[in-house]
Motif scaffolding. Structure first.
Motif, PDB file in Angstrom:
ATOM      1  N   GLN A   2      33.892 -10.749   9.455  1.00 27.44           N
ATOM      2  CA  GLN A   2      33.135  -9.545   9.786  1.00 27.44           C
ATOM      3  C   GLN A   2      32.396  -9.739  11.101  1.00 27.44           C
ATOM      4  O   GLN A   2      31.864 -10.812  11.389  1.00 27.44           O
ATOM      5  CB  GLN A   2      32.130  -9.245   8.671  1.00 27.44           C
ATOM      6  N   GLU A   3      32.378  -8.689  11.921  1.00 24.06           N
ATOM      7  CA  GLU A   3      31.690  -8.750  13.211  1.00 24.06           C
ATOM      8  C   GLU A   3      30.184  -8.823  12.997  1.00 24.06           C
ATOM      9  O   GLU A   3      29.622  -8.112  12.157  1.00 24.06           O
ATOM     10  CB  GLU A   3      32.035  -7.514  14.039  1.00 24.06           C
ATOM     11  N   ARG A   4      29.535  -9.696  13.751  1.00 23.54           N
ATOM     12  CA  ARG A   4      28.083  -9.872  13.650  1.00 23.54           C
ATOM     13  C   ARG A   4      27.378  -8.738  14.391  1.00 23.54           C
ATOM     14  O   ARG A   4      27.794  -8.335  15.484  1.00 23.54           O
ATOM     15  CB  ARG A   4      27.717 -11.219  14.262  1.00 23.54           C
ATOM     16  N   ILE A   5      26.324  -8.217  13.827  1.00 20.82           N
ATOM     17  CA  ILE A   5      25.526  -7.167  14.471  1.00 20.82           C
ATOM     18  C   ILE A   5      24.726  -7.789  15.603  1.00 20.82           C
ATOM     19  O   ILE A   5      24.096  -8.832  15.437  1.00 20.82           O
ATOM     20  CB  ILE A   5      24.582  -6.484  13.450  1.00 20.82           C
TER      21      ILE A   5
END
Length: 77
Positions: A2-5
């Motif tokens: 998952q892409e990090r915010i």
């Protein structure tokens, strides 16, 4: 994966302060200490410090292991 915010981008867009630290020692070891210090972001300075592209890359690699955002000011030459 998952892409990090991006917490820095989120804070800037919301108009909130976000505490950060400048890294200008051209050392991956000190950048690792700074990245683990709890600051929200760090700036790797290539313009007014001894950082070159190799040292900047090494610092980005160690910073990636921590929940802080890394920003780079590239060397001017």
């Amino acid at each position: 994966m998952q892409e990090r915010i991006n917490s820095l981008k989120t804070a800037v867009q919301a108009g909130r302060a976000h505490i950060g630290i400048w890294c200008s020692l051209a050392s991956a070891l000190t950048t690792e200490v700074v990245a683990g210090s709890g600051a929200g972001w760090l700036l790797i300075d290539g313009e007014h410090s001894p950082n070159d592209l190799r040292s900047i890359m090494a610092q980005l690699q160690v910073a990636a292991a921590f929940p802080c955002e890394a920003v780079v000011r590239l060397p001017s030459d």
